[in-house]
Design an enzyme around this catalytic site. Structure first.
Site, PDB file in Angstrom:
ATOM      1  N   ASP A  31       0.838  -1.208   0.000  1.00 50.01           N
ATOM      2  CA  ASP A  31       0.000   0.000   0.000  1.00 50.01           C
ATOM      3  C   ASP A  31       0.870   1.256   0.000  1.00 50.01           C
ATOM      4  OD1 ASP A  31      -2.403   1.365  -0.011  1.00 50.01           O
ATOM      5  OD2 ASP A  31      -2.748   1.193   2.133  1.00 50.01           O
ATOM      6  N   HIS A 225      -5.682   5.840   7.410  1.00 47.49           N
ATOM      7  CA  HIS A 225      -4.805   6.773   6.697  1.00 47.49           C
ATOM      8  C   HIS A 225      -4.796   8.088   7.466  1.00 47.49           C
ATOM      9  CE1 HIS A 225      -3.962   4.684   2.747  1.00 47.49           C
ATOM     10  NE2 HIS A 225      -4.741   3.835   3.388  1.00 47.49           N
ATOM     11  N   CYS A 256       3.487  11.237   0.605  1.00 47.29           N
ATOM     12  CA  CYS A 256       4.637  12.103   0.375  1.00 47.29           C
ATOM     13  C   CYS A 256       4.423  13.419   1.105  1.00 47.29           C
ATOM     14  CB  CYS A 256       4.804  12.353  -1.108  1.00 47.29           C
ATOM     15  SG  CYS A 256       6.130  13.511  -1.439  1.00 47.29           S
TER      16      CYS A 256
END
Lengths: 314, 314
Positions: A31, A225, A256
């Protein structure tokens, strides 16, 4: 490494009941890397997997048999599995979307797979070109054949707490879809907050709804998440409800720090810091894991978004 | 803005008791900016304060009268307070380290101050050149004179959960120091995890120790840093113990995402997302706050470390 040398975090269990031990389901190689812009060389991936095992992680979601057109980052799945030196006591599950993916898994000698369902119609349409009901006719033969061959199958359910097109998702809808995955033979169901919008009360409500529907809490894992910074608080809420399998990604791979919209997984290091503080066993050597994430961040050419990695690598 | 337009986060109260409303003590202009490398122009600071008030924040820690040699970022305290257009219903507390700082606060017409103590000997020595006991002889005349002039005084206590030199900090030591600040007349005590190492069990234990020692939970605020990613999980633990004042920093100011060791405050936006999800009132317009943090990040020349800001500004 830094602060830990003087006994921090201090171990203080939280009230309200916690599991004695948590199994970390490490999803960084799958993932995480599938959501990074950079395409990582297979040799680097193999070293990454080996270092994660060395750090004490015992479940490493290794790669995916989703069509390379959709996930070019993991197009090297066969080569990766060919080069993989499996360690005793470590499982290397692979994501398998359908029977075609299962054929590839059989050919590669995979022993653990995971299927990927949706709790919402829009995501079922967009991600699987199907419907919430229709996806199960795809999963049924996949899971059935996998089980017949002695494989272990995990079920992922995405959009369990909110959907970018539909908004809030009805709890009954999530429980219904999740139960079907378990009924088809999945040994575990991972409840995904795919867009990271959930907060703690929602987590408690959904877990309660599953247990009220007769699903044992030992069958449930959580997959958060950190898009809205809630992943660890949600994990804490899930631990208090007795959940003992938590998905996370070494170094927070997949989010990121320079992206306009960060959508990374919960960082394994941040989870380990919490578990250490709560005195919950996990088997991971944090220093070794941080060094691995720093090494991987160098390969990706950008710093890790994990707070613990940033703090301890300083 | 983005996901919120379709009703996310969904409002679901968490079990176990939560305050109906939380007061956010916004520390971005002080604790945030004093930990940024860039020195921000006083005009930008004034606009920042005005925008934060416009977004609905009602307590804005504006600046500090610590000697400019130690905090050059806030050397413009007098000019800032001179230019400040105070809004009705908004408080603008200022950090005051000692009697000399108090004189400056009097001269600037400040109505709310905060003093800053240490729970540990090493930090008392390094930050105040004093001892845990000795610091109170400094606070006593400062607080006494402030109260006599009708000012409201808050007490900060730092290193409540761990100290970078001493490691774990004894709960009794924290309660003793905290009670002395309250006994001197502070209306509220903010418990600081200055180095961000705390986890949820420690938070519960310390809050329980204060209430067992006869301190009302309404006297306590929490001040978490996100160094190890724990700030929001710790906040959730504190809310469940009934804490209803939470310190945070707009956009997570004070923790540069490029720094090797991030030590930022809990981001106000991430806190607001949690409170919205839990259905706890706070009075802040999230969209307006995010726009303010994006604007400030541009002034600082780097992106906000807040996950919510990154997600909603995308």
């Amino acid at each position: 490494m830094g602060v830990r040398d003087i006994g921090l975090p201090e171990r203080v269990p939280s009230g309200g009941g916690l599991p004695r031990r948590v199994s970390i389901w490490e999803v960084g190689p799958r993932d995480g890397l599938q959501n990074e812009k950079a395409i990582v060389d297979v040799g680097v991936k193999l070293e990454f997997l080996d270092r994660l095992a060395e750090a004490g992680l015992t479940t490493l979601e290794a790669t995916s048999f989703v069509h390379p057109k959709w996930v070019p980052q993991l197009a090297d799945a066969e080569r990766l599995l060919e080069g993989l030196v499996r360690r005793d006591g470590v499982r290397y599950p692979v994501l398998v979307p359908n029977e075609r993916g299962l054929e590839r898994a059989f050919a590669a000698g995979v022993g653990d797979i995971a299927v990927f369902g949706s709790a919402t119609e829009t995501f079922a349409k967009r991600n699987l070109n199907s419907t919430v009901d229709g996806q199960f006719s795809m999963f049924e033969p996949t899971i059935g054949r996998a089980l017949a061959e002695g494989l272990r199958v995990r079920g992922y359910l995405s959009m369990c707490f909110g959907d970018p097109w539909e908004g809030p998702v009805a709890v009954e809808q999530v429980v219904r879809a999740g139960k079907r995955l378990l009924d088809l033979g999945c040994f575990q169901l991972s409840l995904g907050d795919t867009i990271g919008v959930a907060t703690a009360g929602q987590v408690e409500r959904l877990l309660n709804a599953f247990t009220e529907a007769g699903v044992g809490i030992d069958k449930l894992a959580v997959h958060f998440h950190d898009t809205y910074g809630q992943a660890l608080a949600n994990t804490l809420a899930a631990l208090h409800r007795g959940v003992s399998t938590v998905d996370s990604s070494a170094g927070g791979l997949g989010g990121c720090p320079y992206a306009e919209s960060a959508t990374g997984n919960l960082a394994t290091e941040d989870l380990v810091w919490l578990l250490d503080g709560l005195g919950v066993e996990h088997g991971v050597d944090l220093g070794s894991l941080v060094r691995t994430s720093v090494w991987m961040a160098e390969r990706l050419g950008r710093p890790s978004p994990s707070n613990v990695v940033k703090a301890l690598a300083g």
